[in-house]
Design a protein around this motif. Structure first.
Motif, PDB file in Angstrom:
ATOM      1  N   MET A 169     -29.887 -13.871 -27.679  1.00 51.47           N
ATOM      2  CA  MET A 169     -28.665 -13.467 -28.369  1.00 51.47           C
ATOM      3  C   MET A 169     -27.453 -13.433 -27.447  1.00 51.47           C
ATOM      4  SD  MET A 169     -29.586 -13.169 -31.438  1.00 51.47           S
ATOM      5  CE  MET A 169     -28.299 -12.275 -32.285  1.00 51.47           C
ATOM      6  N   LYS A 170     -27.480 -14.245 -26.403  1.00 45.40           N
ATOM      7  CA  LYS A 170     -26.306 -14.353 -25.532  1.00 45.40           C
ATOM      8  C   LYS A 170     -25.791 -15.778 -25.621  1.00 45.40           C
ATOM      9  CE  LYS A 170     -27.301 -10.280 -23.704  1.00 45.40           C
ATOM     10  NZ  LYS A 170     -26.592  -9.066 -24.111  1.00 45.40           N
ATOM     11  N   ALA A 171     -24.467 -15.919 -25.653  1.00 45.21           N
ATOM     12  CA  ALA A 171     -23.874 -17.247 -25.740  1.00 45.21           C
ATOM     13  C   ALA A 171     -24.237 -18.070 -24.501  1.00 45.21           C
ATOM     14  CB  ALA A 171     -22.360 -17.121 -25.855  1.00 45.21           C
ATOM     15  N   ALA A 172     -24.334 -19.374 -24.710  1.00 47.18           N
ATOM     16  CA  ALA A 172     -24.514 -20.278 -23.572  1.00 47.18           C
ATOM     17  C   ALA A 172     -23.228 -20.295 -22.743  1.00 47.18           C
ATOM     18  CB  ALA A 172     -24.849 -21.679 -24.079  1.00 47.18           C
ATOM     19  N   GLU A 173     -23.336 -20.807 -21.534  1.00 44.89           N
ATOM     20  CA  GLU A 173     -22.149 -20.854 -20.659  1.00 44.89           C
ATOM     21  C   GLU A 173     -21.075 -21.762 -21.238  1.00 44.89           C
ATOM     22  OE1 GLU A 173     -23.446 -21.961 -16.725  1.00 44.89           O
ATOM     23  OE2 GLU A 173     -23.230 -19.851 -16.152  1.00 44.89           O
ATOM     24  N   PHE A 174     -19.839 -21.401 -20.974  1.00 38.68           N
ATOM     25  CA  PHE A 174     -18.713 -22.253 -21.378  1.00 38.68           C
ATOM     26  C   PHE A 174     -17.564 -22.025 -20.405  1.00 38.68           C
ATOM     27  CE2 PHE A 174     -18.529 -18.254 -23.772  1.00 38.68           C
ATOM     28  CZ  PHE A 174     -17.259 -17.782 -23.436  1.00 38.68           C
ATOM     29  N   GLU A 175     -16.667 -22.975 -20.401  1.00 41.82           N
ATOM     30  CA  GLU A 175     -15.432 -22.780 -19.637  1.00 41.82           C
ATOM     31  C   GLU A 175     -14.392 -22.185 -20.561  1.00 41.82           C
ATOM     32  OE1 GLU A 175     -13.853 -25.162 -16.551  1.00 41.82           O
ATOM     33  OE2 GLU A 175     -15.503 -26.605 -16.807  1.00 41.82           O
ATOM     34  N   TYR A 176     -13.612 -21.250 -20.043  1.00 40.99           N
ATOM     35  CA  TYR A 176     -12.689 -20.475 -20.871  1.00 40.99           C
ATOM     36  C   TYR A 176     -11.244 -20.855 -20.554  1.00 40.99           C
ATOM     37  CZ  TYR A 176     -10.335 -16.218 -22.589  1.00 40.99           C
ATOM     38  OH  TYR A 176      -9.522 -15.322 -23.230  1.00 40.99           O
ATOM     39  N   PHE A 177     -10.488 -21.136 -21.605  1.00 37.97           N
ATOM     40  CA  PHE A 177      -9.072 -21.477 -21.452  1.00 37.97           C
ATOM     41  C   PHE A 177      -8.257 -20.549 -22.342  1.00 37.97           C
ATOM     42  CE2 PHE A 177     -11.679 -25.151 -20.759  1.00 37.97           C
ATOM     43  CZ  PHE A 177     -11.156 -25.737 -19.609  1.00 37.97           C
ATOM     44  N   ARG A 178      -7.098 -20.127 -21.836  1.00 36.48           N
ATOM     45  CA  ARG A 178      -6.281 -19.230 -22.653  1.00 36.48           C
ATOM     46  C   ARG A 178      -4.831 -19.694 -22.673  1.00 36.48           C
ATOM     47  NH1 ARG A 178      -7.566 -13.482 -21.249  1.00 36.48           N
ATOM     48  NH2 ARG A 178      -5.954 -13.625 -19.668  1.00 36.48           N
ATOM     49  N   PRO A 179      -4.538 -20.709 -23.479  1.00 36.74           N
ATOM     50  CA  PRO A 179      -3.161 -21.204 -23.557  1.00 36.74           C
ATOM     51  C   PRO A 179      -2.246 -20.149 -24.187  1.00 36.74           C
ATOM     52  CG  PRO A 179      -4.500 -22.167 -25.300  1.00 36.74           C
ATOM     53  CD  PRO A 179      -5.445 -21.407 -24.411  1.00 36.74           C
ATOM     54  N   THR A 180      -0.956 -20.206 -23.830  1.00 36.28           N
ATOM     55  CA  THR A 180      -0.005 -19.262 -24.418  1.00 36.28           C
ATOM     56  C   THR A 180       0.998 -19.972 -25.329  1.00 36.28           C
ATOM     57  OG1 THR A 180       1.327 -19.449 -22.429  1.00 36.28           O
ATOM     58  CG2 THR A 180      -0.170 -17.568 -22.560  1.00 36.28           C
ATOM     59  N   THR A 181       0.923 -21.303 -25.386  1.00 31.93           N
ATOM     60  CA  THR A 181       1.800 -22.022 -26.314  1.00 31.93           C
ATOM     61  C   THR A 181       0.948 -22.978 -27.152  1.00 31.93           C
ATOM     62  OG1 THR A 181       2.201 -23.900 -24.851  1.00 31.93           O
ATOM     63  CG2 THR A 181       3.695 -22.022 -24.624  1.00 31.93           C
ATOM     64  N   LEU A 182       1.503 -23.325 -28.311  1.00 30.91           N
ATOM     65  CA  LEU A 182       0.813 -24.244 -29.211  1.00 30.91           C
ATOM     66  C   LEU A 182       0.663 -25.623 -28.570  1.00 30.91           C
ATOM     67  CD1 LEU A 182      -0.423 -24.690 -31.973  1.00 30.91           C
ATOM     68  CD2 LEU A 182       1.880 -25.102 -32.872  1.00 30.91           C
ATOM     69  N   ASP A 183       1.707 -26.070 -27.881  1.00 26.07           N
ATOM     70  CA  ASP A 183       1.647 -27.386 -27.228  1.00 26.07           C
ATOM     71  C   ASP A 183       0.491 -27.454 -26.238  1.00 26.07           C
ATOM     72  OD1 ASP A 183       3.699 -28.448 -28.603  1.00 26.07           O
ATOM     73  OD2 ASP A 183       5.209 -28.244 -27.013  1.00 26.07           O
ATOM     74  N   GLU A 184       0.378 -26.375 -25.459  1.00 32.01           N
ATOM     75  CA  GLU A 184      -0.679 -26.318 -24.459  1.00 32.01           C
ATOM     76  C   GLU A 184      -2.058 -26.368 -25.145  1.00 32.01           C
ATOM     77  OE1 GLU A 184      -1.904 -23.189 -20.939  1.00 32.01           O
ATOM     78  OE2 GLU A 184      -0.110 -22.737 -22.101  1.00 32.01           O
ATOM     79  N   ALA A 185      -2.188 -25.621 -26.239  1.00 27.39           N
ATOM     80  CA  ALA A 185      -3.472 -25.587 -26.960  1.00 27.39           C
ATOM     81  C   ALA A 185      -3.793 -26.963 -27.543  1.00 27.39           C
ATOM     82  CB  ALA A 185      -3.428 -24.540 -28.065  1.00 27.39           C
ATOM     83  N   CYS A 186      -2.784 -27.620 -28.135  1.00 25.15           N
ATOM     84  CA  CYS A 186      -2.995 -28.962 -28.706  1.00 25.15           C
ATOM     85  C   CYS A 186      -3.444 -29.927 -27.610  1.00 25.15           C
ATOM     86  CB  CYS A 186      -1.712 -29.487 -29.354  1.00 25.15           C
ATOM     87  SG  CYS A 186      -1.298 -28.671 -30.903  1.00 25.15           S
ATOM     88  N   GLY A 187      -2.819 -29.798 -26.440  1.00 25.35           N
ATOM     89  CA  GLY A 187      -3.162 -30.668 -25.308  1.00 25.35           C
ATOM     90  C   GLY A 187      -4.601 -30.455 -24.864  1.00 25.35           C
ATOM     91  N   LEU A 188      -4.984 -29.185 -24.732  1.00 23.23           N
ATOM     92  CA  LEU A 188      -6.352 -28.863 -24.295  1.00 23.23           C
ATOM     93  C   LEU A 188      -7.378 -29.378 -25.300  1.00 23.23           C
ATOM     94  CD1 LEU A 188      -5.824 -25.176 -23.099  1.00 23.23           C
ATOM     95  CD2 LEU A 188      -6.740 -27.036 -21.682  1.00 23.23           C
ATOM     96  N   LEU A 189      -7.040 -29.254 -26.585  1.00 22.75           N
ATOM     97  CA  LEU A 189      -7.980 -29.640 -27.633  1.00 22.75           C
ATOM     98  C   LEU A 189      -8.090 -31.161 -27.742  1.00 22.75           C
ATOM     99  CD1 LEU A 189      -9.749 -28.189 -29.725  1.00 22.75           C
ATOM    100  CD2 LEU A 189      -7.869 -28.396 -31.355  1.00 22.75           C
ATOM    101  N   ALA A 190      -6.993 -31.840 -27.447  1.00 23.27           N
ATOM    102  CA  ALA A 190      -6.952 -33.299 -27.630  1.00 23.27           C
ATOM    103  C   ALA A 190      -7.575 -34.044 -26.467  1.00 23.27           C
ATOM    104  CB  ALA A 190      -5.509 -33.751 -27.811  1.00 23.27           C
TER     105      ALA A 190
END
Lengths: 291, 164
Positions: free
Chosen positions: A1-22
């Protein structure tokens, strides 16, 4: 019941989030984290194993409720509890206000977001159903653009939506109905706050003579997606709504839906419950509209 | 191996600086790294409410959030409900007086859920109390005393009476 490992990103703008996702130059599995009330348990159970988790909770562009007169825009990242408590919701979007107390519990609504529920597209969830009944406009951003789509057509199948990889739902624009309106939302669930076995929402508008000039009705838990009941709406518009007319209008409901059986409710039960809940929602909406 | 992330937040008013693996939930961080074992882990997927804590003064489930997300936030656990002198809060006192616990497993979550309700609504009806704790499962099914305790706490807090 523990999540597998992942890398964590915390964008503060929408542009940054779109870039990370794309950024798909590798085989990474990128996933957005909003309220996390469904994603985190799915990760704990290893049903979801994103390698890159993009936390969009600090993006202020995704927050807030804006009253635009003829419509209300809700940022996709706005907490469900914040929307529930906002006076704009009660005044302008009474159907959403009636549905929100059924969404999970205080603790989950304090984290869960309006947009998160819509992109998940659960056929039993209340917020997607309200978005469909009111045919909200969904505003979607991605790295190379922005588009608008209607809730009608957005929900394609069980937990499947028209969202493409790289898309971020940023705003939901709900239309506000003018004039004499009433709305109501009812559901049956194993425990208050659990996903509905069957849910129904209705909103009606009456003219000065009490004739129904507009009706929007939908049910949840009755098909692979939330479902709008156009045939019932058509039977009501242009009529003076009486108990007898409503009883007649809801008669075809069992044939309009396509429910499945689950451990908590058989398809036959859902076929029996759906018309009852639609009737209850319509009668309550009507009595709200009539002072 | 994915690197840990440094975070800073306050827990029960005290600043904490710690380095956590991204996948660590807030409740695991509170229990295993900070030694605050009051928050219980029941289902670990957001159903039972035993891990409820306050995040920026509203109750949330700490198993449904990663500790990295609490960076910059103010967390209050059940350990933070007592007064600075270690005296039980009026709500805790009322749980004691009404015997609002049997095995005690759900109690920390119930206290946090109830405190969240009373902070927002100092005069809840019985129905509002039931609604507020509908998120939390009591495996002993001792809900009636819990509802009574919350009612008693609300009454005492509104009268300003100190029963300790």
């Amino acid at each position: 019941m523990k999540a597998a490992e992942f890398e964590y990103f915390r964008p503060t703008t929408l542009d940054e989030a779109c870039g990370l996702l794309a950024d798909t130059g590798d085989d990474a599995d990128r996933c957005l984290l909003a309220g996390g009330q469904t994603l985190v348990p799915m990760m704990a159970m290893r049903l979801a194993r994103p390698t890159h988790l993009i936390d969009i909770n600090r993006i202020t562009e995704l927050q807030g409720i804006r009253d635009l007169g003829g419509s209300v825009e809700i940022g996709a990242g706005t907490r469900q509890r914040a929307v529930e408590k906002d006076p704009i919701t009660r005044r302008k979007l009474p159907l959403l206000a009636a549905a929100l107390p059924h969404v999970g519990h205080h603790q989950t609504r304090n984290r869960g977001t309006v947009g998160g529920s819509i992109v998940l597209g659960d056929a039993s969830a209340e917020i997607p159903l309200v978005a469909l009944i009111l045919n909200a406009t969904l505003i979607i951003h991605r790295r190379d653009g922005r588009r608008e789509t209607m809730a009608d057509g957005f929900f394609e199948g069980p937990m499947m939506t028209a969202l493409e990889p790289g898309d971020i739902l940023t705003t939901i624009r709900f239309p506000v109905w003018d004039g004499t309106t009433g709305s109501a939302f009812h559901e049956v669930a194993p425990r208050k706050g659990d996903y509905a076995l069957v849910s129904a929402g209705a909103q009606v508008a009456l003219d000065a003579n009490g004739t129904c000039i507009r009706a929007a009705i939908g049910v949840g838990g009755c098909a692979p997606t939330p479902l709008r009941l156009q045939a019932v709406e058509d039977a009501l518009v242009g009529q003076r709504l009486t108990d007898a007319l409503i009883t007649q209008a809801i008669a075809p409901v069992p044939d309009l839906i396509d429910p499945e059986s689950s451990v908590h409710a058989s398809a036959a039960y859902r076929r029996r419950a759906a018309p009852q809940l639609v009737q209850r929602a319509l009668l309550d909406a009507l009595s709200e509209a009539r002072p | 191996m994915i690197a840990t992330i440094d975070i800073e937040f306050t827990v029960n008013g005290k600043p904490v600086r710690i380095s956590v693996p991204p996948r660590m939930t807030l409740v695991d961080c509170l229990r295993d790294m900070l030694g605050l074992t009051g928050s219980h882990i029941g289902c670990e997927h957001g159903v039972c409410g035993a891990c409820s804590v306050m995040l920026d003064r509203v109750p949330i489930r700490s198993c449904l959030m990663f500790a990295v997300q609490a960076d910059g936030a103010a967390v209050t656990t059940v350990e933070g409900l007592e007064g600075p002198d270690g005296k039980l809060s009026p709500l805790q006192e009322a749980f004691w007086d009404c015997h609002a616990m049997q095995c005690g497993y759900c109690t920390p979550g119930m206290l946090v859920a109830a405190q969240g309700l009373l902070d927002e609504n100092p005069t809840p009806t019985s129905a509002e109390i039931r609604e507020a704790i509908s998120s939390n499962l009591c495996r002993c099914t001792g809900y009636q005393q819990i509802v009574e305790a919350i009612q008693l706490a609300a009454q005492r807090m509104n009268e300003g009476v100190d029963h300790a």
